[in-house]
Design an enzyme around this catalytic site. Sequence first.
Site, PDB file in Angstrom:
ATOM      1  N   THR A   3      17.542  -3.125 -10.163  1.00 17.92           N
ATOM      2  CA  THR A   3      17.473  -3.684 -11.503  1.00 17.92           C
ATOM      3  C   THR A   3      18.737  -4.496 -11.772  1.00 17.92           C
ATOM      4  OG1 THR A   3      16.911  -3.198 -13.800  1.00 17.92           O
ATOM      5  CG2 THR A   3      18.310  -1.582 -12.700  1.00 17.92           C
ATOM      6  N   LYS A  60      19.375  -8.087  -8.988  1.00 20.02           N
ATOM      7  CA  LYS A  60      18.081  -8.536  -8.463  1.00 20.02           C
ATOM      8  C   LYS A  60      18.150  -9.835  -7.643  1.00 20.02           C
ATOM      9  CE  LYS A  60      14.267  -7.528 -10.790  1.00 20.02           C
ATOM     10  NZ  LYS A  60      13.245  -7.242 -11.830  1.00 20.02           N
ATOM     11  N   ASN A  84      13.104  -6.615  -6.337  1.00 18.66           N
ATOM     12  CA  ASN A  84      13.166  -5.371  -7.126  1.00 18.66           C
ATOM     13  C   ASN A  84      12.913  -4.134  -6.268  1.00 18.66           C
ATOM     14  OD1 ASN A  84      10.444  -5.608  -6.652  1.00 18.66           O
ATOM     15  ND2 ASN A  84       9.835  -4.959  -8.698  1.00 18.66           N
ATOM     16  N   ASP A  98       7.124  -7.378  -8.863  1.00 21.61           N
ATOM     17  CA  ASP A  98       6.867  -7.610 -10.296  1.00 21.61           C
ATOM     18  C   ASP A  98       5.607  -8.457 -10.516  1.00 21.61           C
ATOM     19  OD1 ASP A  98       9.007  -6.142 -11.325  1.00 21.61           O
ATOM     20  OD2 ASP A  98      10.390  -7.840 -11.185  1.00 21.61           O
ATOM     21  N   GLY A 135      12.483 -17.371 -17.964  1.00 19.21           N
ATOM     22  CA  GLY A 135      13.531 -16.541 -17.368  1.00 19.21           C
ATOM     23  C   GLY A 135      13.028 -15.842 -16.107  1.00 19.21           C
TER      24      GLY A 135
HETATM   25  P1  ATR Z   1      14.276 -12.250 -18.343  1.00 22.38           P
HETATM   26  O1  ATR Z   1      14.874 -12.132 -16.977  1.00 22.38           O
HETATM   27  O2  ATR Z   1      13.948 -10.930 -18.983  1.00 22.38           O
HETATM   28  O3  ATR Z   1      13.108 -13.186 -18.390  1.00 22.38           O
HETATM   29  P2  ATR Z   1      16.118 -14.220 -19.434  1.00 22.38           P
HETATM   30  O4  ATR Z   1      16.292 -14.878 -18.109  1.00 22.38           O
HETATM   31  O5  ATR Z   1      17.305 -13.995 -20.282  1.00 22.38           O
HETATM   32  O6  ATR Z   1      15.456 -12.789 -19.277  1.00 22.38           O
HETATM   33  O7  ATR Z   1      15.018 -15.036 -20.268  1.00 22.38           O
HETATM   34  C1  ATR Z   1      14.693 -14.729 -21.567  1.00 22.38           C
HETATM   35  C2  ATR Z   1      13.608 -15.697 -22.058  1.00 22.38           C
HETATM   36  O8  ATR Z   1      13.406 -15.460 -23.463  1.00 22.38           O
HETATM   37  C3  ATR Z   1      13.980 -17.159 -21.904  1.00 22.38           C
HETATM   38  O9  ATR Z   1      12.814 -17.911 -21.675  1.00 22.38           O
HETATM   39  C4  ATR Z   1      14.569 -17.488 -23.279  1.00 22.38           C
HETATM   40  O10 ATR Z   1      14.532 -18.849 -23.633  1.00 22.38           O
HETATM   41  P3  ATR Z   1      15.754 -19.848 -23.226  1.00 22.38           P
HETATM   42  O11 ATR Z   1      15.542 -20.195 -21.785  1.00 22.38           O
HETATM   43  O12 ATR Z   1      15.610 -20.998 -24.131  1.00 22.38           O
HETATM   44  O13 ATR Z   1      17.019 -19.044 -23.461  1.00 22.38           O
HETATM   45  C5  ATR Z   1      13.640 -16.693 -24.162  1.00 22.38           C
HETATM   46  N1  ATR Z   1      14.240 -16.423 -25.490  1.00 22.38           N
HETATM   47  C6  ATR Z   1      15.205 -15.510 -25.781  1.00 22.38           C
HETATM   48  N2  ATR Z   1      15.519 -15.560 -27.088  1.00 22.38           N
HETATM   49  C7  ATR Z   1      14.737 -16.541 -27.637  1.00 22.38           C
HETATM   50  C8  ATR Z   1      14.573 -17.072 -28.968  1.00 22.38           C
HETATM   51  N3  ATR Z   1      15.295 -16.593 -30.004  1.00 22.38           N
HETATM   52  N4  ATR Z   1      13.655 -18.069 -29.143  1.00 22.38           N
HETATM   53  C9  ATR Z   1      12.922 -18.548 -28.117  1.00 22.38           C
HETATM   54  N5  ATR Z   1      13.031 -18.090 -26.837  1.00 22.38           N
HETATM   55  C10 ATR Z   1      13.922 -17.103 -26.606  1.00 22.38           C
END
Ligand code: ATR
Length: 277
Positions: free
Chosen positions: A64, A68, A89, A105, A132
């Site tokens: 985790t 990763k 993972n 995943d 993400g």
């Molecule tokens: P994970 O690995 O869990 O996918 P991450 O890489 O931090 O985590 O990605 C989080 C996702 O949530 C991203 O698509 C992020 O958008 P950005 O690329 O623009 O950051 C999205 N996200 C998080 N907070 C957000 C918000 N307030 N509004 C819209 N999208 C959001």
Amino acid sequence: MTTPPLAAVIGDPVGHSLSPRLFRHWLEKMSLNGGYVPLRIAPETLSAGLDAMRLLGFRGGNVTLPHKTAILDLATEVTPRARAIGAANTITFLSDGGLHADNTDGVGFLTNLRQASPQWSTNAPALVLGAGGAARAVLWGLIEAGCPRIYLANRTHARAEALAKQFGPTIVPLPWDAIPSHLSDVGTLVNTTSLGMVGQPELQLSLDGIQSQTLVTDIVYTPLMTSLLHDARARGCPVVDGLGMLLHQAVPGFERWFGVRPEVTADTREHILRALV
Ligand code: ATR
């Protein structure tokens, strides 16, 4: 006497991981002699931590945050799906001294959808929200399932474009404000952002125009029924919560390390749910 098989989840922090509860539940249910523990390993000691695990006889483990992606550089064998997703993972120590890295995943996401909603089909395009790490696994799963087109919308458009470049022409990046005009075309809608999770802002998205046969799923599982899923259900759409993906992604590792394929049953869900409330 041979020692019982051992596996772990490695991360930093790792105390929140539900994997030990899940793996011990399966071990107990199948009366298997084995162990599964959380191991906190700091990023700068990842390589030494893996050596220590091998020395202690661990067969492998789940990986985790924050390891990763970094783990790929330490692996001697990386599965094509881990390579495509850009993260692993599930790791297994090989008898020749090597390290096998996989990512389950995407397959966990797919197996969950198929189990929870057997009528789900990928004939129509899908719409994925977020770009993400979780989105990468979901995109891999949807492509694997034969989805003809996947719209990808992200707050930061450049990240959606980068993923489209990497995953190929099936992915069509979409500006965030273009979501409403595509809702009526899609057969699958997936939220992979953290929006809607306890402690995070809500995903402010109107589902006006969505068809009642569109399957809506969320990778968020705290709460189990996010506002997105509530709204979709009220419109008659089939909905699938995010807990199943978490359970199903653990199956291949368990089988690899303990030699038996575990089942994700209502009982398994209940057992994990009790730790979430
Ligand atoms: P994970 O690995 O869990 O996918 P991450 O890489 O931090 O985590 O990605 C989080 C996702 O949530 C991203 O698509 C992020 O958008 P950005 O690329 O623009 O950051 C999205 N996200 C998080 N907070 C957000 C918000 N307030 N509004 C819209 N999208 C959001």
